[in-house]
Each structure stands twice: as C-alpha cells, then as structure tokens.
Design an enzyme around this catalytic site. Sequence first.
Site, PDB file in Angstrom:
ATOM      1  N   HIS A 173      69.763  60.566  38.991  1.00  0.00           N
ATOM      2  CA  HIS A 173      70.151  60.397  40.391  1.00  0.00           C
ATOM      3  C   HIS A 173      69.628  59.072  40.919  1.00  0.00           C
ATOM      4  CE1 HIS A 173      71.445  61.634  44.384  1.00  0.00           C
ATOM      5  NE2 HIS A 173      70.304  61.117  44.839  1.00  0.00           N
ATOM      6  N   SER A 174      70.498  58.334  41.607  1.00  0.00           N
ATOM      7  CA  SER A 174      70.165  57.049  42.214  1.00  0.00           C
ATOM      8  C   SER A 174      69.665  56.094  41.126  1.00  0.00           C
ATOM      9  CB  SER A 174      69.140  57.250  43.338  1.00  0.00           C
ATOM     10  OG  SER A 174      69.068  56.115  44.158  1.00  0.00           O
ATOM     11  N   ILE A 175      68.463  55.561  41.254  1.00  0.00           N
ATOM     12  CA  ILE A 175      67.944  54.662  40.234  1.00  0.00           C
ATOM     13  C   ILE A 175      67.849  55.380  38.889  1.00  0.00           C
ATOM     14  CG2 ILE A 175      65.842  53.430  39.530  1.00  0.00           C
ATOM     15  CD1 ILE A 175      65.604  52.648  42.573  1.00  0.00           C
ATOM     16  N   SER A 213      74.508  60.201  39.374  1.00  0.00           N
ATOM     17  CA  SER A 213      74.540  60.845  40.684  1.00  0.00           C
ATOM     18  C   SER A 213      73.985  59.914  41.759  1.00  0.00           C
ATOM     19  CB  SER A 213      73.707  62.136  40.602  1.00  0.00           C
ATOM     20  OG  SER A 213      73.567  62.759  41.849  1.00  0.00           O
TER      21      SER A 213
END
Length: 250
Positions: A92-94, A120
């Site tokens: 998720h994200s980074i 994500s």
Amino acid sequence: MLTAARSQSWFVTRRQTAGIRLLCFPYAGGGPAVFRSWPQYLSPDIELCAVQLPGRGARMNDASIGELRRLVAELAEVIEPSLDRPIALFGHSIGGLIAFELAREIRRRYGVEPAHLFVSGCPAPQILDNDPLFDMPEEEFLDRIRRFNGTPWEVLENPEMMQLVLPALRADFSLRDTYVHAAEPPFRCAISAFGGMDDEGVGTEKLEQWRDHTSDVFQLCLFQGDHFFLRTAQAAVVESVAVTLQRYGH
C-alpha cells in the site's frame, strides 16, 4: 517457511500454511501491525507474511533504509527461502512501490515472478513525483504528515514518540522521493491496482497506468475512503485479495 534468522527479522508470519504465500508491505511509517487482522478475512490456506522494515517496531535499533535499490536488494536476498512455493505481493502506498521493485529484482536474480501483484493507493511508477517530502524542515514535514491522516494522533501529539518514528518516516518517503524509474519488460503475472474513491492524491488516472506493467490481466478496484481506505474498507480490500488468489488454487 521463512526459517533463516535474517528472514525472521524481516518478516512476521501472521498465519502459517502450505498454500500460496502473501507478502504484505505497509505504507510509510507502518509495520506488520497494519496486517494484524487480515487472517480473519482470508481463506485458511493463504499464508500471510507482513514485511518488517528496519527502524521501527521490533527493529527500532536497525538503521532505516532510504534508498529503494538498496532496500529491494536486501529484501531479495532474504526472500529466497520463501520462493519454495508461489508468492503474491501486496503493497500500500510506498509499500506498493517496494513490492513492484522487489518483484523486478526477484525476476532478475532468480528468474521467477510473483503469482500476482497487488498495488494499493500507489501511483504507477513511471509517473514523476514533483513533491518531495523527505528532506523538508521538521515542522513542515510534520504538517504534511498530519494532513496525510495516516499517523495516529496519539503519536503525532507525543513529541518523544515522534522523534522515535521520524527517521523511519523520512526514510520511507525518501524511497519514493529519490526513486528513478527505469523501463523493463512487463510482468507475465496479473496486476491488481486498488484505490480509494476519495483519494485526491492517487486518482484513477494514476492507477490505470499500472496496466503498462503486465502482459496478463489488469484489474482496477475502487473502495470507499481516502488514501487510507486500507483501514476504513479493510474487510472489502482483503476479500478482494482473497477472491483474486482463489484462481491460483492455493
């Protein structure tokens, strides 16, 4: 099973099975606790391993790593024992960017690809980021972190605790801010891109471009919530992962 001592420091196994292994990468500043409740939504034959990056939680005394190439090189080295069966990657994200580059590194080193890649709340890697945060002055950096709405308020309002987590946060944003994308052949595995309907920073146009990185099926799934829909729509997110993994006959 991840049995080597070094592997144990990098991964926390939330559920141990003989099925497909799902490796999960948290957002900036996050740790294995992000995925603590996931097993209740997954079928019993999916092994869930959460990645524990240095500089936080049980690895607080380990120096954080802010350079993505170095991070994925170290991860690829300790992940080799887990390639004894199909794996899927979720970030998720980074964490999505880490998962993507780790999948590339595994392909280069071992000639294998994940069964599935889930990204994500993460823009496609070829999209330039012109908003570096990692080297901002402390007050400005903290103000941006507050606006992201991802760090618990009890941490944000505790100066001593913030000083403990700041190095890991800066290192995580450095992974993104110093990243330089290089073109490589698309994966043969399918990719699922997840997004929040109210995520102003990562809209569908940034998620759609993940399509360029697979020659297989691409799936875009949107969930209710902002950038941290991973928390607020957790059951729906994990159910989508579980349904997708069913096709691999775990």
